[in-house]
Design an enzyme around this catalytic site. Structure first.
Site, PDB file in Angstrom:
ATOM      1  N   LYS A  49       0.836  -1.198   0.000  1.00  8.27           N
ATOM      2  CA  LYS A  49       0.000   0.000   0.000  1.00  8.27           C
ATOM      3  C   LYS A  49       0.876   1.255   0.000  1.00  8.27           C
ATOM      4  O   LYS A  49       2.024   1.224   0.444  1.00  8.27           O
ATOM      5  CB  LYS A  49      -0.942  -0.006   1.197  1.00  8.27           C
ATOM      6  CG  LYS A  49      -0.287   0.139   2.547  1.00  8.27           C
ATOM      7  CD  LYS A  49      -1.286  -0.023   3.688  1.00  8.27           C
ATOM      8  CE  LYS A  49      -2.447   0.948   3.574  1.00  8.27           C
ATOM      9  NZ  LYS A  49      -3.398   0.812   4.699  1.00  8.27           N
ATOM     10  N   GLY A  50       0.319   2.350  -0.518  1.00  5.98           N
ATOM     11  CA  GLY A  50       1.094   3.559  -0.701  1.00  5.98           C
ATOM     12  C   GLY A  50       1.763   4.052   0.574  1.00  5.98           C
ATOM     13  O   GLY A  50       1.138   4.125   1.633  1.00  5.98           O
ATOM     14  N   ALA A  74     -12.170   6.385  -1.304  1.00  2.00           N
ATOM     15  CA  ALA A  74     -11.457   7.628  -1.020  1.00  2.00           C
ATOM     16  C   ALA A  74     -10.774   7.445   0.328  1.00  2.00           C
ATOM     17  O   ALA A  74     -10.992   8.201   1.272  1.00  2.00           O
ATOM     18  CB  ALA A  74     -12.409   8.818  -1.015  1.00  2.00           C
ATOM     19  N   ASN A 103       5.155   1.218  -3.202  1.00  2.21           N
ATOM     20  CA  ASN A 103       4.412   2.275  -3.876  1.00  2.21           C
ATOM     21  C   ASN A 103       4.537   3.540  -3.022  1.00  2.21           C
ATOM     22  O   ASN A 103       4.338   3.492  -1.813  1.00  2.21           O
ATOM     23  CB  ASN A 103       2.944   1.861  -4.021  1.00  2.21           C
ATOM     24  CG  ASN A 103       2.082   2.938  -4.664  1.00  2.21           C
ATOM     25  OD1 ASN A 103       1.747   3.942  -4.048  1.00  2.21           O
ATOM     26  ND2 ASN A 103       1.710   2.709  -5.909  1.00  2.21           N
ATOM     27  N   ASN A 131       3.217   6.787  -7.399  1.00  2.00           N
ATOM     28  CA  ASN A 131       1.834   7.211  -7.589  1.00  2.00           C
ATOM     29  C   ASN A 131       1.829   8.690  -7.966  1.00  2.00           C
ATOM     30  O   ASN A 131       1.998   9.560  -7.112  1.00  2.00           O
ATOM     31  CB  ASN A 131       1.042   6.977  -6.303  1.00  2.00           C
ATOM     32  CG  ASN A 131      -0.403   7.428  -6.418  1.00  2.00           C
ATOM     33  OD1 ASN A 131      -0.864   7.816  -7.481  1.00  2.00           O
ATOM     34  ND2 ASN A 131      -1.117   7.392  -5.305  1.00  2.00           N
ATOM     35  N   CYS A 134      -1.523  12.260  -7.539  1.00  2.00           N
ATOM     36  CA  CYS A 134      -1.635  13.025  -6.303  1.00  2.00           C
ATOM     37  C   CYS A 134      -1.270  14.475  -6.606  1.00  2.00           C
ATOM     38  O   CYS A 134      -0.547  14.758  -7.561  1.00  2.00           O
ATOM     39  CB  CYS A 134      -0.745  12.446  -5.207  1.00  2.00           C
ATOM     40  SG  CYS A 134       0.907  11.975  -5.732  1.00  2.00           S
ATOM     41  N   ILE A 196      -3.918   0.950 -15.265  1.00  2.00           N
ATOM     42  CA  ILE A 196      -4.186   2.328 -14.870  1.00  2.00           C
ATOM     43  C   ILE A 196      -4.491   2.411 -13.374  1.00  2.00           C
ATOM     44  O   ILE A 196      -4.819   1.402 -12.732  1.00  2.00           O
ATOM     45  CB  ILE A 196      -5.388   2.894 -15.664  1.00  2.00           C
ATOM     46  CG1 ILE A 196      -6.605   1.990 -15.487  1.00  2.00           C
ATOM     47  CG2 ILE A 196      -5.035   3.094 -17.098  1.00  2.00           C
ATOM     48  CD1 ILE A 196      -7.892   2.480 -16.145  1.00  2.00           C
ATOM     49  N   THR A 271      -9.157  -4.870  -6.891  1.00  3.57           N
ATOM     50  CA  THR A 271     -10.444  -4.946  -6.203  1.00  3.57           C
ATOM     51  C   THR A 271     -10.881  -6.375  -5.875  1.00  3.57           C
ATOM     52  O   THR A 271     -11.515  -6.613  -4.837  1.00  3.57           O
ATOM     53  CB  THR A 271     -11.518  -4.244  -7.056  1.00  3.57           C
ATOM     54  OG1 THR A 271     -11.122  -2.887  -7.263  1.00  3.57           O
ATOM     55  CG2 THR A 271     -12.873  -4.264  -6.386  1.00  3.57           C
TER      56      THR A 271
END
Length: 308
Positions: A49-50, A74, A103, A131, A134, A196, A271
């Site tokens: 995860k970022g 979000a 990431n 990423n 942002c 994407i 997902t």
């Protein structure tokens, strides 16, 4: 029959995947959370995860909403910060047996560079995915990924600090021409591209007259965006000379092959991991079975062979 699904990427002789199935950032935690559901080492790679320099609490609730054939999120890049990841999460990952890709998220090129410098020193990090969806707070909040010049500046800043770590730039679909951004970051030194990221979307409740997300606008993911993702991968892979990793709505082994057919070297599963925490592990097995069924023995020969 054993199928050799290994990928040695062009221009990156020391960087390889044992198979083309990776997990997408933000959908597989830090990786360790999914260890109870399968053998992490069977995956092609894990994209965590970022990560940001400092811990982030993320956006207020609600920040996830279901949609037809997908979901809105979000979350706001909630994470414990890069130092916590390095000391508490990374040692628990089997990074000697599969690529662990970090990431990263930041708000200006200097911050991207600083974050990259911290991660580049870590032996357990195989590559860095950037990423660029942002905002650049120093340039009025425009997203890096929507401006070729700013995307190139971030790429150059990351490359200066990455050392021998390959740099993957994650492209946004929320642009007029994704190939313009792709070519700009390739020229700036990107080693690979992933595309994407999510599409911008929103949902509303007619009874409460409120948005489904506290942030109002979020990122749409899931099978609903697969046609857009396929189009982007096809366009980008024809426009650049570096490897492309496909992301967007992958829910079956056939989906993986579709992305490879249009030019992807590998894919990231997102997902679907929320629907079934064992999905990515099962997909590796199902993908091998599909290759056998279709008598595909050379993935490189199959890749990009669309008769368009």
């Amino acid at each position: 029959m054993y199928m050799d699904m290994r990928l040695n990427l062009p221009g990156l002789p020391d960087f390889s995947f044992k198979n083309p199935i990776l997990t997408a950032s933000g959908t597989f935690g830090y990786g360790v959370e999914f260890a109870p559901y399968g053998d992490l080492t069977t995956l092609g790679g894990i994209v965590v995860k970022g990560l940001s320099l400092a811990p982030r609490a993320g956006n207020p609730m609600p920040r996830i909403a279901e949609t037809p054939c997908g979901m809105l999120n979000a979350v706001g890049l909630q994470n414990s910060g890069v130092e916590s990841f390095i000391t508490e999460k990374l040692p628990k990952l089997p990074w000697r047996e599969l690529p662990v890709i970090a990431n990263i998220y930041a708000c200006d090129p200097g911050e991207f560079a600083e974050l990259t410098g911290v991660l580049a020193r870590e032996q357990g990090i195989a590559a860095i995915e950037v990423n660029i969806s942002c905002p650049n707070v120093k340039e009025g909040g425009i997203l890096f990924g929507q401006d070729a010049r700013q995307a190139a500046r971030v790429t150059e800043a990351v490359k200066r600090m990455a050392g021998d770590k390959p740099v993957i730039i994650k492209l946004s679909p929320n642009v007029t021409d994704i190939t313009t951004i792709a070519k700009a970051v390739e020229d700036a030194g990107a080693d690979m591209l992933s595309c994407i990221n999510t599409l911008s979307g929103m949902g509303v409740d007619i009874r409460t007259r409120k948005p489904l997300l506290a942030n109002v606008i979020g990122g749409l993911s899931g099978p609903a965006i697969k046609p857009v993702a396929l189009r982007c991968v096809w366009q980008v892979s024809r426009a650049v000379n570096i490897p492309v990793i496909g992301i967007g709505g992958i829910a079956s082994a056939e989906d993986v092959l579709e992305f490879m057919l249009v030019g992807a070297h590998a894919v990231q599963v997102g997902t679907a991991n929320f629907l079934r925490p064992d999905f990515s592990f099962r997909l590796v097995q199902e993908f091998e079975q599909l290759l056998q069924k279709m008598n595909i023995t050379d993935l490189e020969e199959f890749r990009g062979s669309l008769k368009a």
